[in-house]
Scaffold this active site. Structure first.
Site, PDB file in Angstrom:
ATOM      1  N   SER A 138      22.839  74.981  -7.418  1.00  0.00           N
ATOM      2  CA  SER A 138      22.099  74.437  -6.280  1.00  0.00           C
ATOM      3  C   SER A 138      23.094  74.110  -5.177  1.00  0.00           C
ATOM      4  O   SER A 138      23.395  72.941  -4.933  1.00  0.00           O
ATOM      5  CB  SER A 138      21.322  73.183  -6.708  1.00  0.00           C
ATOM      6  OG  SER A 138      20.516  72.707  -5.663  1.00  0.00           O
ATOM      7  N   GLU A 169      28.270  62.477 -28.229  1.00  0.00           N
ATOM      8  CA  GLU A 169      27.640  62.875 -26.974  1.00  0.00           C
ATOM      9  C   GLU A 169      26.129  62.697 -27.034  1.00  0.00           C
ATOM     10  O   GLU A 169      25.411  63.154 -26.137  1.00  0.00           O
ATOM     11  CB  GLU A 169      27.999  64.327 -26.642  1.00  0.00           C
ATOM     12  CG  GLU A 169      29.480  64.533 -26.353  1.00  0.00           C
ATOM     13  CD  GLU A 169      29.817  65.954 -25.930  1.00  0.00           C
ATOM     14  OE1 GLU A 169      28.869  66.766 -25.773  1.00  0.00           O
ATOM     15  OE2 GLU A 169      31.008  66.257 -25.760  1.00  0.00           O
TER      16      GLU A 169
END
Length: 211
Positions: A138, A169
């Site tokens: 983006s 994580e």
């Protein structure tokens, strides 16, 4: 009325040399970083723009692995929770290809091999991986570049009856082995909504016969 075709020389005539960055100020530094750029750039009119301020989300680069068994004509998809989907009202458990971000001093192919092991228990070698493309996720507000790879896998060596991911994580991943056609059906039904997996599946739909 016949329209004239733009000459190739008109396409993408500017480069990074046509941008002047006056300052970069870090506005936030956490797991990710937000930088404020002050810049000017060449205009199509031949003039130079005024000084512009833009915030850029410095997420870091990532690798996506299209894991495909060409003999069985099957793809490997992972499923995991994604908090970024909550605001839009989308299903926050997403079907994706294996993916992950770079650690320090890693090459894209090393990221691909590491993430395949962590997220799916796959032991890939460099010879199993073929680069497909690089693309910007983006670029209007984020600097992330995605490195897309094709992985040659053998579905008989995949265990779908366990969970994967790194506990530190907070990853909680399960695997799905489905046919290429089933994956494309899920895509057409709107069940696959993340950009990297959409791009990877569309590439596979175009190119699988040549693999």
């Amino acid at each position: 009325m016949t329209k004239s075709i733009s000459p190739i020389s008109r396409l993408l005539r500017f480069t990074e040399n046509d941008v002047k960055v006056s300052a970069i100020n870090t506005k936030y530094q956490g797991f990710f970083k937000l930088n404020e750029y002050q810049l000017s750039h060449q205009l199509f009119s031949g003039e130079t723009s005024e000084l512009i301020t833009r915030e850029v989300f410095e997420r870091g680069d990532a690798v996506v692995v299209v894991a495909y068994d060409k003999e069985a004509d099957m793809v490997l998809l992972i499923e995991q929770f994604r908090p970024g989907a909550l605001r839009s009202g989308e299903q926050p458990w997403m079907l994706e290809f294996i993916a992950g971000m770079f650690s320090a001093n890693e090459s894209p192919v090393n990221v691909a091999m590491r993430e395949a092991q962590e997220e799916a228990g796959l032991h890939l070698s460099v010879n199993d991986l073929t680069p497909i493309m690089k693309y910007l996720s983006s670029p209007g507000g984020m600097s992330e570049c995605i490195h897309l790879y094709l992985a040659d896998i053998n579905v008989s060596q995949i265990n779908i009856d366990k969970t994967y991911g790194l506990a530190n994580e907070h990853e909680d991943i399960i695997l799905h082995l489905i046919s290429r056609e089933q994956a494309l059906t899920l895509l057409s039904q709107g069940k696959i909504t993340n950009a990297a997996t959409i791009i990877g599946l569309q590439w596979l739909a175009i190119n699988y016969k040549q693999l």
